[in-house]
Motif scaffolding. Structure first.
Motif, PDB file in Angstrom:
ATOM      1  N   VAL A 127       0.843  -1.265   0.054  1.00 14.43           N
ATOM      2  CA  VAL A 127      -0.048   0.063  -0.047  1.00 14.43           C
ATOM      3  C   VAL A 127       0.962   1.190  -0.067  1.00 14.43           C
ATOM      4  CG1 VAL A 127      -1.976  -1.032   1.017  1.00 14.43           C
ATOM      5  CG2 VAL A 127      -0.107   0.062   2.491  1.00 14.43           C
ATOM      6  N   ASP A 128       0.246   2.201  -0.458  1.00 17.35           N
ATOM      7  CA  ASP A 128       1.267   3.376  -0.651  1.00 17.35           C
ATOM      8  C   ASP A 128       0.301   4.729  -0.353  1.00 17.35           C
ATOM      9  OD1 ASP A 128       3.853   3.101  -2.018  1.00 17.35           O
ATOM     10  OD2 ASP A 128       2.292   1.882  -2.963  1.00 17.35           O
ATOM     11  N   THR A 129       0.871   5.772   0.212  1.00 17.62           N
ATOM     12  CA  THR A 129      -0.017   7.203   0.481  1.00 17.62           C
ATOM     13  C   THR A 129      -0.540   7.729  -0.978  1.00 17.62           C
ATOM     14  OG1 THR A 129       1.998   8.600   0.339  1.00 17.62           O
ATOM     15  CG2 THR A 129       1.185   7.624   2.543  1.00 17.62           C
ATOM     16  N   HIS A 130      -1.259   8.373  -0.804  1.00 14.78           N
ATOM     17  CA  HIS A 130      -1.848   9.064  -2.069  1.00 14.78           C
ATOM     18  C   HIS A 130      -0.896  10.031  -2.594  1.00 14.78           C
ATOM     19  CE1 HIS A 130      -5.820   7.282  -1.573  1.00 14.78           C
ATOM     20  NE2 HIS A 130      -6.003   7.969  -0.298  1.00 14.78           N
ATOM     21  N   LYS A 131      -0.271  10.565  -1.692  1.00 15.86           N
ATOM     22  CA  LYS A 131       0.889  11.433  -1.963  1.00 15.86           C
ATOM     23  C   LYS A 131       2.048  10.918  -2.699  1.00 15.86           C
ATOM     24  CE  LYS A 131       4.154  15.047   0.056  1.00 15.86           C
ATOM     25  NZ  LYS A 131       4.449  15.696   1.406  1.00 15.86           N
ATOM     26  N   SER A 132       2.266   9.677  -2.206  1.00 14.17           N
ATOM     27  CA  SER A 132       3.259   8.784  -2.805  1.00 14.17           C
ATOM     28  C   SER A 132       2.665   8.434  -4.350  1.00 14.17           C
ATOM     29  CB  SER A 132       3.579   7.844  -2.152  1.00 14.17           C
ATOM     30  OG  SER A 132       4.335   7.912  -0.944  1.00 14.17           O
ATOM     31  N   ALA A 133       1.737   8.198  -4.468  1.00 16.35           N
ATOM     32  CA  ALA A 133       1.085   7.707  -5.802  1.00 16.35           C
ATOM     33  C   ALA A 133       1.301   8.890  -6.718  1.00 16.35           C
ATOM     34  CB  ALA A 133      -0.037   7.163  -5.507  1.00 16.35           C
ATOM     35  N   LEU A 134       0.862  10.071  -6.276  1.00 16.81           N
ATOM     36  CA  LEU A 134       0.732  11.327  -7.176  1.00 16.81           C
ATOM     37  C   LEU A 134       2.228  11.699  -7.506  1.00 16.81           C
ATOM     38  CD1 LEU A 134      -0.768  13.404  -8.414  1.00 16.81           C
ATOM     39  CD2 LEU A 134      -0.757  14.855  -6.375  1.00 16.81           C
ATOM     40  N   ALA A 135       3.137  11.608  -6.404  1.00 18.25           N
ATOM     41  CA  ALA A 135       4.684  11.688  -6.748  1.00 18.25           C
ATOM     42  C   ALA A 135       5.075  10.887  -7.812  1.00 18.25           C
ATOM     43  CB  ALA A 135       5.354  11.852  -5.676  1.00 18.25           C
ATOM     44  N   THR A 184      -4.471  18.844  -7.442  1.00 14.18           N
ATOM     45  CA  THR A 184      -4.301  19.172  -5.999  1.00 14.18           C
ATOM     46  C   THR A 184      -4.574  17.815  -5.457  1.00 14.18           C
ATOM     47  OG1 THR A 184      -6.588  19.723  -5.790  1.00 14.18           O
ATOM     48  CG2 THR A 184      -5.159  21.338  -5.978  1.00 14.18           C
ATOM     49  N   MET A 185      -4.398  17.525  -4.248  1.00 21.03           N
ATOM     50  CA  MET A 185      -4.565  16.313  -3.331  1.00 21.03           C
ATOM     51  C   MET A 185      -6.104  15.982  -3.350  1.00 21.03           C
ATOM     52  SD  MET A 185      -3.572  13.588  -2.153  1.00 21.03           S
ATOM     53  CE  MET A 185      -1.771  14.137  -2.407  1.00 21.03           C
ATOM     54  N   ASP A 186      -7.060  16.985  -3.100  1.00 18.13           N
ATOM     55  CA  ASP A 186      -8.361  16.858  -3.223  1.00 18.13           C
ATOM     56  C   ASP A 186      -8.911  16.399  -4.549  1.00 18.13           C
ATOM     57  OD1 ASP A 186      -9.010  17.538  -0.533  1.00 18.13           O
ATOM     58  OD2 ASP A 186      -9.139  19.629  -0.855  1.00 18.13           O
ATOM     59  N   GLU A 187      -8.346  17.088  -5.608  1.00 21.16           N
ATOM     60  CA  GLU A 187      -8.667  16.456  -6.968  1.00 21.16           C
ATOM     61  C   GLU A 187      -8.268  15.058  -7.317  1.00 21.16           C
ATOM     62  OE1 GLU A 187      -8.529  20.760  -9.396  1.00 21.16           O
ATOM     63  OE2 GLU A 187      -6.625  19.691  -9.104  1.00 21.16           O
ATOM     64  N   TRP A 188      -7.134  14.681  -6.731  1.00 22.48           N
ATOM     65  CA  TRP A 188      -6.792  13.536  -6.888  1.00 22.48           C
ATOM     66  C   TRP A 188      -7.583  12.412  -6.252  1.00 22.48           C
ATOM     67  CZ3 TRP A 188      -3.279  11.072  -9.880  1.00 22.48           C
ATOM     68  CH2 TRP A 188      -2.691   9.645  -9.376  1.00 22.48           C
ATOM     69  N   LYS A 189      -7.851  12.581  -5.065  1.00 17.57           N
ATOM     70  CA  LYS A 189      -8.813  11.644  -4.454  1.00 17.57           C
ATOM     71  C   LYS A 189      -9.917  11.747  -5.009  1.00 17.57           C
ATOM     72  CE  LYS A 189      -6.478  12.270   0.242  1.00 17.57           C
ATOM     73  NZ  LYS A 189      -6.459  12.917   1.540  1.00 17.57           N
ATOM     74  N   ALA A 190     -10.578  12.820  -5.373  1.00 17.50           N
ATOM     75  CA  ALA A 190     -11.839  12.655  -5.998  1.00 17.50           C
ATOM     76  C   ALA A 190     -12.121  12.006  -7.471  1.00 17.50           C
ATOM     77  CB  ALA A 190     -12.584  13.951  -6.198  1.00 17.50           C
ATOM     78  N   THR A 191     -10.731  11.773  -8.109  1.00 20.22           N
ATOM     79  CA  THR A 191     -10.963  11.209  -9.452  1.00 20.22           C
ATOM     80  C   THR A 191     -10.148   9.897  -9.500  1.00 20.22           C
ATOM     81  OG1 THR A 191     -10.624  13.368 -10.126  1.00 20.22           O
ATOM     82  CG2 THR A 191     -10.069  11.741 -11.642  1.00 20.22           C
ATOM     83  N   ILE A 192      -9.430   9.526  -8.656  1.00 16.88           N
ATOM     84  CA  ILE A 192      -8.572   8.157  -8.791  1.00 16.88           C
ATOM     85  C   ILE A 192      -9.798   7.028  -8.709  1.00 16.88           C
ATOM     86  CG2 ILE A 192      -6.612   8.944  -7.817  1.00 16.88           C
ATOM     87  CD1 ILE A 192      -7.503   7.687  -5.234  1.00 16.88           C
ATOM     88  N   GLU A 217      -9.179  -2.818   2.209  1.00 19.24           N
ATOM     89  CA  GLU A 217      -8.870  -3.235   3.756  1.00 19.24           C
ATOM     90  C   GLU A 217      -8.983  -1.862   4.566  1.00 19.24           C
ATOM     91  OE1 GLU A 217      -5.644  -5.516   4.447  1.00 19.24           O
ATOM     92  OE2 GLU A 217      -5.863  -6.449   2.381  1.00 19.24           O
ATOM     93  N   ASP A 218      -9.750  -0.591   3.928  1.00 18.85           N
ATOM     94  CA  ASP A 218      -9.804   0.641   4.862  1.00 18.85           C
ATOM     95  C   ASP A 218      -8.657   1.226   5.580  1.00 18.85           C
ATOM     96  OD1 ASP A 218     -12.506   0.678   4.166  1.00 18.85           O
ATOM     97  OD2 ASP A 218     -13.157  -0.765   5.980  1.00 18.85           O
ATOM     98  N   PHE A 219      -7.641   1.245   4.744  1.00 19.05           N
ATOM     99  CA  PHE A 219      -6.174   2.002   5.081  1.00 19.05           C
ATOM    100  C   PHE A 219      -6.380   3.394   5.618  1.00 19.05           C
ATOM    101  CE2 PHE A 219      -4.783  -1.583   2.883  1.00 19.05           C
ATOM    102  CZ  PHE A 219      -4.157  -2.524   3.634  1.00 19.05           C
ATOM    103  N   ILE A 220      -5.687   3.963   6.327  1.00 18.18           N
ATOM    104  CA  ILE A 220      -5.898   5.246   6.752  1.00 18.18           C
ATOM    105  C   ILE A 220      -5.043   6.020   5.785  1.00 18.18           C
ATOM    106  CG2 ILE A 220      -5.968   7.239   8.374  1.00 18.18           C
ATOM    107  CD1 ILE A 220      -8.273   5.212   8.639  1.00 18.18           C
ATOM    108  N   ASP A 221      -5.604   7.028   4.877  1.00 14.69           N
ATOM    109  CA  ASP A 221      -4.658   7.946   4.348  1.00 14.69           C
ATOM    110  C   ASP A 221      -3.831   7.099   3.006  1.00 14.69           C
ATOM    111  OD1 ASP A 221      -5.728  10.050   4.950  1.00 14.69           O
ATOM    112  OD2 ASP A 221      -4.351  10.282   6.789  1.00 14.69           O
TER     113      ASP A 221
END
Length: 302
Positions: A127-135, A184-192, A217-221
């Motif tokens: 698993v990875d953070t959303h920030k890592s995936a975007l990077a 932005t991170m909000d745009e990323w989370k809303a679209t992935i 598995e409901d990971f946090i962030d």
């Protein structure tokens, strides 16, 4: 002469449907642990002559289907993720954290391997953070630009850029996004969850980057990300892409394509006219790529 094409198209269609209809748990596993312990083996792949790709390394296999379609596959298992190099002259580049790759050719098709699909992860972790995936996406696109890959917009799709292109997938989920725009991170989370994708081209080869995300598995962030790059030559991109399931038309795609492109281009202009009235800006600097197979053809609309 085109024996094997229709079964291939059916196969790819089922594969795509399987991804679209899959349950939230993604069909792969990462192994936890220190990434330094992952043994990375370099595999070189290319379109065209199969002899130019590394087809005899550990983890590789070949499936010669009775239909005449041949599948060349790599699978990296037991936590030993792979490193691939896609060979395309000055446009060659590396893909790390590779999970699997599959190339396809068919008897009667003179171009050899006309498609490769490579599945890979953001990192060696599960698993990875959303920030890592975007990077990771941003790093990949930066590398592609340095290697001369250029954004492609479907000829029937409007020429949008930046945030407007990003927002347009709300209206057209299959629209290819602008790789020069990082959301932005909000745009990323809303679209992935919409399975976004980006398309590039370079010297007769087309590259589609798609993303599949799940948090079963409901990971946090954090989430599980699967990235896929599909490489296609012009035969695959235009012949199979514009005439799927029709072996006769696929065999004659070079003759039939110019008329199709004119119809698709007319659709683009109609859509752009509507969008302009809604406040969208049309990127008139965008140019459709030259189609090498049609260069010199009197019916070529380009």
């Amino acid at each position: 002469m085109m024996k094997g094409i229709l079964p291939l198209v059916v196969f790819l269609g089922l594969t795509a449907s399987g991804v679209a209809l899959a349950t939230p748990r993604l069909p792969f596993e990462f192994t936890h642990g220190d990434s330094k312990s992952m043994k990375l083996s370099l595999v070189r792949i290319s379109l065209g002559d199969p002899k130019k790709s590394d087809l005899n390394q550990p983890g590789s296999s070949v499936d010669n289907h009775p239909s005449g379609t041949n599948f060349f596959q790599y699978d990296w298992i037991d936590g030993n993720l792979g490193t691939l190099e896609f060979m395309h002259g000055k446009h060659s580049f590396l893909i790390d954290n590779a999970l699997s790759a599959m190339g396809t050719d068919a008897n009667g098709v003179p171009d050899g391997i006309y498609q490769w699909s490579v599945n890979f992860g953001v990192s060696p972790e599960r698993v990875d953070t959303h920030k890592s995936a975007l990077a990771r996406i941003e790093s990949l696109f930066s590398d592609l630009r340095r290697k001369g890959w250029v954004r492609y917009i479907g000829i029937n799709h409007p020429r949008l850029s930046g945030r407007q292109a990003w927002n347009y997938i709300k209206l057209n989920p299959v629209y290819s996004l602008d790789p020069n725009y990082m959301p932005t991170m909000d745009e990323w989370k809303a679209t992935i969850r919409k399975m976004p994708h980006w398309v590039f081209y370079a010297d007769g080869v087309y590259l589609d980057v798609s993303l599949l995300e799940s948090n079963a598995e409901d990971f946090i962030d954090k989430s599980t990300y699967l990235l896929t790059i599909t490489f296609k030559n012009e035969y695959s991109f235009y012949g199979i892409g514009y005439f799927p399931g029709n072996s006769e038309k696929i065999a004659n795609w070079k003759k039939l394509l110019p008329a199709e492109l004119q119809k698709y281009h007319a659709d683009r202009l109609k859509t752009e006219a509507v969008l302009k009235e809604q406040g969208y800006a049309i990127d008139t600097t965008y140019q459709d790529p030259p189609i090498k197979a049609l260069q010199g053809s009197p019916s070529n609309p380009q």
